[in-house]
Write a protein that holds these residues in place. Structure first.
Motif, short mmCIF file in Angstrom:
data_model
loop_
_atom_site.label_atom_id
_atom_site.label_comp_id
_atom_site.label_asym_id
_atom_site.label_seq_id
_atom_site.Cartn_x
_atom_site.Cartn_y
_atom_site.Cartn_z
N ARG A 179 -19.93 10.97 6.88
CA ARG A 179 -20.32 10.66 8.26
C ARG A 179 -20.74 9.20 8.36
NH1 ARG A 179 -25.04 11.34 11.89
NH2 ARG A 179 -24.24 11.88 13.94
N ARG A 180 -20.17 8.49 9.31
CA ARG A 180 -20.48 7.09 9.49
C ARG A 180 -21.90 6.93 10.01
NH1 ARG A 180 -20.47 3.31 13.58
NH2 ARG A 180 -19.76 1.23 13.00
N GLY A 181 -22.64 5.99 9.43
CA GLY A 181 -23.98 5.72 9.89
C GLY A 181 -23.97 5.08 11.27
N ALA A 182 -25.06 5.25 12.01
CA ALA A 182 -25.14 4.68 13.35
C ALA A 182 -26.56 4.24 13.63
CB ALA A 182 -24.70 5.71 14.39
N MET A 183 -26.70 3.05 14.24
CA MET A 183 -28.02 2.51 14.54
C MET A 183 -27.99 1.81 15.90
SD MET A 183 -29.28 0.85 10.90
CE MET A 183 -27.99 -0.41 10.90
N MET A 184 -29.15 1.79 16.55
CA MET A 184 -29.37 1.01 17.76
C MET A 184 -30.48 0.01 17.49
SD MET A 184 -29.05 0.17 20.99
CE MET A 184 -28.20 1.43 21.96
N ALA A 185 -30.24 -1.24 17.88
CA ALA A 185 -31.29 -2.26 17.84
C ALA A 185 -31.59 -2.70 19.26
CB ALA A 185 -30.82 -3.46 17.02
N THR A 186 -32.87 -2.74 19.60
CA THR A 186 -33.28 -3.25 20.91
C THR A 186 -34.20 -4.45 20.72
OG1 THR A 186 -35.24 -1.82 21.09
CG2 THR A 186 -33.15 -0.93 21.93
N MET A 187 -34.24 -5.29 21.76
CA MET A 187 -35.15 -6.42 21.77
C MET A 187 -35.52 -6.72 23.22
SD MET A 187 -34.77 -10.30 20.22
CE MET A 187 -34.92 -9.74 18.51
N ARG A 188 -36.80 -7.01 23.43
CA ARG A 188 -37.29 -7.32 24.76
C ARG A 188 -36.66 -8.61 25.28
NH1 ARG A 188 -41.69 -5.18 27.19
NH2 ARG A 188 -42.09 -7.21 28.15
N CYS A 189 -36.48 -8.64 26.59
CA CYS A 189 -35.85 -9.80 27.23
C CYS A 189 -36.74 -11.04 27.20
CB CYS A 189 -35.46 -9.48 28.66
SG CYS A 189 -36.83 -8.90 29.71
N ASP A 190 -38.02 -10.90 26.81
CA ASP A 190 -38.91 -12.06 26.73
C ASP A 190 -39.25 -12.45 25.30
OD1 ASP A 190 -40.50 -9.90 26.14
OD2 ASP A 190 -41.99 -10.26 27.71
#
Length: 450
Positions: A179-190
């Motif tokens: 199974r292929r790994g999956a990730m989400m990265a978020t960053m604030r707009c400021d």
């Protein structure tokens, strides 16, 4: 002589690729413990048919029930004919002895702004991905590139450099399984490094295992509309000032050119969240359909709308709302039981899941169902019909969870007044709100389109 009843014919898949996917990803196969195949070159098939897969899932999900045999049969009926489709982690893992999680979606803990804390979080991410969970992280908590590192006489490399480390970890874990790994990265707009974050996918070889999204706030959108300046801030210090509209254009240009980053209207999410009184969301699972708090987890499942259509392509084609209601109620019960039988990579994830018992029931086969009713996907009539179905599913889900609360108790962090004051619940039908106020609700959140 008694009549002999022939066994039901095995289900025929609609397309060969459907059977191939079931066989490759979800069919239970176990490596023999001895003999020439013990090295895993040939796996012993346990699920001879897809009916065996349904039976395995139904039996496992019925275990928390007082009358497990009764609910096993009801759950099997919901699964049969592909009417209800549990998400892949449930289909692959339920009823096996594998040390895997049945939850698809995780958001990890808040990343501390320290070397030790960052690598502790990396370890937690690896353990979660090893069991099959997709993960999301907010990297806004890491100091920007060039910030001083007190005590060692050096400058910080910034969150993007640590994202590269996460990416390498994901690639390594992925190589250890199918199974292929999956990730989400978020960053604030400021965040001071937001421009680097937005531009990151311009390098086609970088961060290949991440989806990336910018956390967009209401003040930022106000600044975009007003063509105002926008401060980039970390720990109360302004690191720079740019035009809000320039950042917005940079986001949209990169999205057009590279399909990244996405945007998450994070203030809107937190305002609507049923649990806004006890959690703050800053990230989502890898595909973005599940906004979750630190250590949050959610399981998924879908009602197959196309399988519920009667008299397809005829003038009297319809979905029976009573049948839809009954199937939704069974699906909610099955998914609630997953919370109790699943493994969790981390104890923080188990505690979070059991305190809130969130599930994500959605739909699949919507376009096919509309076509079977003679409705063109995207038309006003199709949109109106979809809205009616979605409202029916939401009502049935929440009322089913109320009934579960009567039987098994509300989720532990339920607070009636605060829960009913959330943005989403303010829009819920009065009769549903009344039932929740009187009896509580088993699952804090119930619906999600994955």
């Amino acid at each position: 002589m008694k009549d002999v009843v022939a066994p039901a014919a095995p289900v025929q898949f609609d397309m060969p690729i459907s059977e191939m996917i079931w066989d490759a990803k979800y069919r239970l196969k176990e490596a023999p413990t001895k003999g020439p195949a013990a090295e895993g070159r040939n796996l012993a098939v346990q699920d001879l048919t897809v009916e065996d897969t349904w039976r395995r899932i139904a039996r496992a999900l019925a275990q928390p029930e007082k009358d497990a045999d009764l609910w096993e049969e009801r759950f099997y009926d919901a699964l049969s004919g592909f009417r209800f489709l549990p998400a892949g982690r449930i289909t692959a893992g339920a009823g096996t002895d594998r040390n895997v999680t049945l939850f698809n979606c995780y958001v990890m803990g808040t990343i501390p702004d320290s070397m030790a804390g960052i690598f502790d979080m990396l370890k937690e991410a690896a353990l979660t991905m090893q069991q099959g969970g997709g993960i999301g992280y907010d990297f806004s908590t890491i100091r920007p590139q060039g910030a001083p590192v007190i005590g060692v006489g050096s400058d910080a490399s910034g969150p993007l450099s640590f994202m590269d480390v996460w990416d390498a970890m994901c690639r390594t874990i992925m190589s250890a399984g199918a199974r292929r790994g999956a990730m989400m990265a978020t960053m604030r707009c400021d965040h001071p490094d937001i421009e680097r974050f937005v531009d990151a996918k311009a390098d086609a070889a970088r961060l290949r295992n991440f989806n990336m999204s910018v956390l967009i706030t209401d003040p930022f959108m106000d600044a975009v509309k007003a063509d105002a300046d926008w401060d980039l801030v970390f720990n109360g210090k302004v690191w720079g000032t740019i035009k809000a509209k320039d950042l917005w254009n940079r986001i949209t240009t990169n999205t057009y050119n590279h399909a990244e980053p996405g945007v998450i209207f994070i203030d809107r999410i937190n305002a609507a969240n049923n649990l806004g009184y006890c959690e703050t969301i800053a990230a989502t699972n890898p595909c973005g359909e599940q906004p979750l708090p630190p250590y949050g987890a959610c399981l998924l499942g879908s009602i197959n709308m196309a399988r519920l259509v009667k008299n397809a392509y005829e003038s009297n084609a319809e979905i029976c709302l009573d049948e839809l209601n009954d199937l939704v109620r069974l699906a909610v019960r099955m998914m609630d039981n997953v919370v109790d039988i699943s493994n969790f990579p981390l104890e923080q994830q188990r505690a979070e899941a059991q305190a809130k018992r969130r599930i994500g029931l959605g739909v699949t086969g919507l376009a096919d169902a509309l076509l079977m009713l003679g409705l063109r996907y995207g038309s006003e009539d199709a949109a109106a019909q979809t809205e009616a179905w979605m409202k029916a599913i939401a009502r049935a889900s929440y009322l089913a969870s109320v009934d579960l609360a009567k039987e098994k108790g509300a989720f532990p962090l339920f607070e009636s007044k605060a829960y009913l004051s959330s943005g989403f619940m303010k829009g819920m039908d009065d009769d549903v709100r009344g039932e929740i106020a009187e009896h509580g609700i088993r699952n804090a959140l119930l619906t999600s389109i994955a």
